[in-house]
Write an enzyme that holds these catalytic residues in place. Structure first.
Site, PDB file in Angstrom:
ATOM      1  N   HIS A 132       0.814  -1.139   0.160  1.00  0.00           N
ATOM      2  CA  HIS A 132       0.067  -0.029   0.013  1.00  0.00           C
ATOM      3  C   HIS A 132       0.877   1.346   0.113  1.00  0.00           C
ATOM      4  O   HIS A 132       1.555   1.494   1.001  1.00  0.00           O
ATOM      5  CB  HIS A 132      -1.149   0.062   1.140  1.00  0.00           C
ATOM      6  CG  HIS A 132      -2.003   1.237   1.031  1.00  0.00           C
ATOM      7  ND1 HIS A 132      -2.995   1.132   0.610  1.00  0.00           N
ATOM      8  CD2 HIS A 132      -1.752   2.582   1.579  1.00  0.00           C
ATOM      9  CE1 HIS A 132      -3.876   2.244   0.464  1.00  0.00           C
ATOM     10  NE2 HIS A 132      -2.819   3.300   1.105  1.00  0.00           N
ATOM     11  N   TYR A 157      -7.672  17.422  -1.596  1.00  0.00           N
ATOM     12  CA  TYR A 157      -6.142  18.129  -0.991  1.00  0.00           C
ATOM     13  C   TYR A 157      -5.231  18.039  -2.180  1.00  0.00           C
ATOM     14  O   TYR A 157      -5.479  17.326  -3.135  1.00  0.00           O
ATOM     15  CB  TYR A 157      -5.700  17.085   0.189  1.00  0.00           C
ATOM     16  CG  TYR A 157      -5.474  15.715  -0.236  1.00  0.00           C
ATOM     17  CD1 TYR A 157      -4.101  15.433  -0.674  1.00  0.00           C
ATOM     18  CD2 TYR A 157      -6.291  14.750  -0.275  1.00  0.00           C
ATOM     19  CE1 TYR A 157      -3.568  14.118  -0.759  1.00  0.00           C
ATOM     20  CE2 TYR A 157      -6.223  13.200  -0.839  1.00  0.00           C
ATOM     21  CZ  TYR A 157      -4.532  13.164  -1.099  1.00  0.00           C
ATOM     22  OH  TYR A 157      -4.062  11.852  -1.421  1.00  0.00           O
ATOM     23  N   ARG A 207     -10.290   0.834  -6.847  1.00  0.00           N
ATOM     24  CA  ARG A 207     -10.556   1.010  -5.433  1.00  0.00           C
ATOM     25  C   ARG A 207     -11.716   2.219  -5.251  1.00  0.00           C
ATOM     26  O   ARG A 207     -12.051   2.855  -6.075  1.00  0.00           O
ATOM     27  CB  ARG A 207      -9.441   2.032  -4.921  1.00  0.00           C
ATOM     28  CG  ARG A 207      -9.406   2.648  -3.645  1.00  0.00           C
ATOM     29  CD  ARG A 207      -8.333   3.410  -3.295  1.00  0.00           C
ATOM     30  NE  ARG A 207      -7.989   3.374  -1.580  1.00  0.00           N
ATOM     31  CZ  ARG A 207      -7.249   4.366  -1.058  1.00  0.00           C
ATOM     32  NH1 ARG A 207      -7.061   5.446  -1.731  1.00  0.00           N
ATOM     33  NH2 ARG A 207      -7.028   4.376   0.010  1.00  0.00           N
ATOM     34  N   ARG A 253     -13.895  13.016   3.484  1.00  0.00           N
ATOM     35  CA  ARG A 253     -12.720  14.027   3.599  1.00  0.00           C
ATOM     36  C   ARG A 253     -11.903  13.870   2.073  1.00  0.00           C
ATOM     37  O   ARG A 253     -11.223  14.617   2.157  1.00  0.00           O
ATOM     38  CB  ARG A 253     -12.000  14.032   4.920  1.00  0.00           C
ATOM     39  CG  ARG A 253     -11.280  12.806   4.962  1.00  0.00           C
ATOM     40  CD  ARG A 253     -10.425  12.823   6.214  1.00  0.00           C
ATOM     41  NE  ARG A 253      -9.675  11.475   6.292  1.00  0.00           N
ATOM     42  CZ  ARG A 253      -8.652  11.196   6.104  1.00  0.00           C
ATOM     43  NH1 ARG A 253      -8.025  11.954   5.015  1.00  0.00           N
ATOM     44  NH2 ARG A 253      -8.103   9.878   6.229  1.00  0.00           N
ATOM     45  N   ASP A 302       2.180   2.842   3.112  1.00  0.00           N
ATOM     46  CA  ASP A 302       1.244   4.158   2.815  1.00  0.00           C
ATOM     47  C   ASP A 302       2.096   5.365   2.594  1.00  0.00           C
ATOM     48  O   ASP A 302       1.625   6.592   2.516  1.00  0.00           O
ATOM     49  CB  ASP A 302       0.417   4.250   4.206  1.00  0.00           C
ATOM     50  CG  ASP A 302      -0.876   5.342   3.775  1.00  0.00           C
ATOM     51  OD1 ASP A 302      -1.143   5.571   2.707  1.00  0.00           O
ATOM     52  OD2 ASP A 302      -1.326   5.730   4.640  1.00  0.00           O
TER      53      ASP A 302
HETATM   54  C1  0GY Z   1      -4.214   6.400   1.987  1.00  0.00           C
HETATM   55  C2  0GY Z   1      -4.780   7.384   2.896  1.00  0.00           C
HETATM   56  C3  0GY Z   1      -5.375   8.616   2.468  1.00  0.00           C
HETATM   57  C4  0GY Z   1      -5.643   9.090   1.183  1.00  0.00           C
HETATM   58  C5  0GY Z   1      -5.923   8.505   0.042  1.00  0.00           C
HETATM   59  O1  0GY Z   1      -7.130   8.391  -2.014  1.00  0.00           O
HETATM   60  C6  0GY Z   1      -6.375   9.138  -1.109  1.00  0.00           C
HETATM   61  O2  0GY Z   1      -6.037  10.472  -1.246  1.00  0.00           O
HETATM   62  O3  0GY Z   1      -6.074   7.208   0.283  1.00  0.00           O
HETATM   63  C7  0GY Z   1      -5.909   9.216   3.537  1.00  0.00           C
HETATM   64  O4  0GY Z   1      -5.832  10.505   3.642  1.00  0.00           O
HETATM   65  O5  0GY Z   1      -6.392   8.657   4.677  1.00  0.00           O
HETATM   66  O6  0GY Z   1      -4.486   5.605   2.080  1.00  0.00           O
HETATM   67  O7  0GY Z   1      -3.034   6.820   1.886  1.00  0.00           O
END
Ligand code: 0GY
Length: 291
Positions: free
Chosen positions: A28, A46, A121, A127, A246
């Protein structure tokens, strides 16, 4: 650096003491941009710092991993170009998870498959994305099922009951991101997490990523309160768990995690060599490389 004022991922991670087994997969992680080449989506919630494929591959080697699974992040919307560019330049060492428009045709899926995509996904975090009706996601899942692809679902623990019928309706393997963000303050014995375990018990097509200590821990570093959750899932579902950094850690507000420190958490959540091999090598290989 002030809290929340993050201009980049951790640039000087610690060298982990833990050595991942040969063939270990960081299952991930994301690539962001670079924005000059791969602009972020207009509808994004964001705007991250650039975090391109070269930095990801360097981190992979530094931490001792062999391969990556790169998950399309919401800041790139449904334009998978940056992720695909990373996949095709990885020398076969990366597979991907796409985010697609519901109208995508089979030919496009076939092209993505050739590039190394192995799933889609569905993101349910308000958010991060505007809501998409579950039946629209289900339509996509039905399209990708014949390819042998799977679905990755990102939702938060309070949504579990509401989302369960949707999860049960999916015709593929379903991987749950970040253990669906349990409330660490409640602890593993709380009925909420026990119900989550039951959901996985009763639905053998559900897999789970034991990831996200920096998001889940209520205590912060060294994330002690995250460990019992991940350890419980590794023990109970050894052949349905995945692990990942992550990286590059978007939307962190309290601190920027050190990916070496995160890697050193692996023996805490998967203490035996057999658990580590399943979590890091065999499970991701089965799902992403041996289809
Ligand atoms: C992650 C988590 C985040 C962001 C995203 O798709 C995304 O922008 O997954 C988060 O902010 O929790 O999985 O990296």
């Amino acid at each position: 650096m002030a809290d929340g004022d993050f201009k980049s991922y951790c640039l000087n991670p610690t060298k982990p003491k833990f050595t991942p087994p040969p063939g270990a997969v960081d299952a991930h992680c994301h690539v962001f941009g670079p924005a000059a080449k791969f602009p972020f989506a207009p509808e994004r919630k964001y705007t991250p710092y650039d975090a391109g494929k070269e930095a990801l591959f360097k981190l992979r080697d530094f931490l001792g991993f062999s391969r990556n699974v790169i998950v399309q992040a919401s800041c790139h919307g449904t334009d998978n170009s940056a992720t695909i560019d990373a996949l095709v330049n990885s020398g076969g060492k990366a597979r991907g998870i796409a985010v697609v428009k519901p109208t995508v045709e089979l030919a496009e899926f076939n092209d993505m498959d050739a590039a190394g995509m192995r799933g889609v996904r569905f993101n349910f975090l308000p958010r991060l994305v505007d809501a998409t009706p579950p039946e629209v996601h289900l339509g996509v899942a039905k399209k990708i099922a014949p390819l042998g692809w799977h679905v990755v679902v990102y939702f938060e623990a309070p949504s579990r009951e509401k989302i369960t019928p949707f999860l049960k309706s999916l015709p593929t393997i379903v991987v749950l991101d970040h253990m669906s963000l349990p409330d660490a303050k409640k602890g593993v014995d709380h009925p909420d997490f026990q119900a989550y375990i039951r959901l996985l018990d009763e639905n053998r097509n559900l897999w789970v990523k034991v990831t996200g200590p920096e998001r889940i821990s209520a205590q912060g570093r060294p994330y002690d309160d995250f460990v019992p959750f991940a350890k419980a899932l590794v023990e109970r579902f050894p052949d349905r768990v995945l692990w990942g950094t992550d990286w590059p850690h978007p939307n962190m507000t309290t601190h920027m995690p050190d990916d070496g420190v995160l890697t050193d958490m692996i023996p805490r959540i998967a203490p035996t060599a057999a658990q580590q091999r399943a979590l890091l090598v065999d499970n991701p290989a089965r799902l992403y490389w041996e289809r």
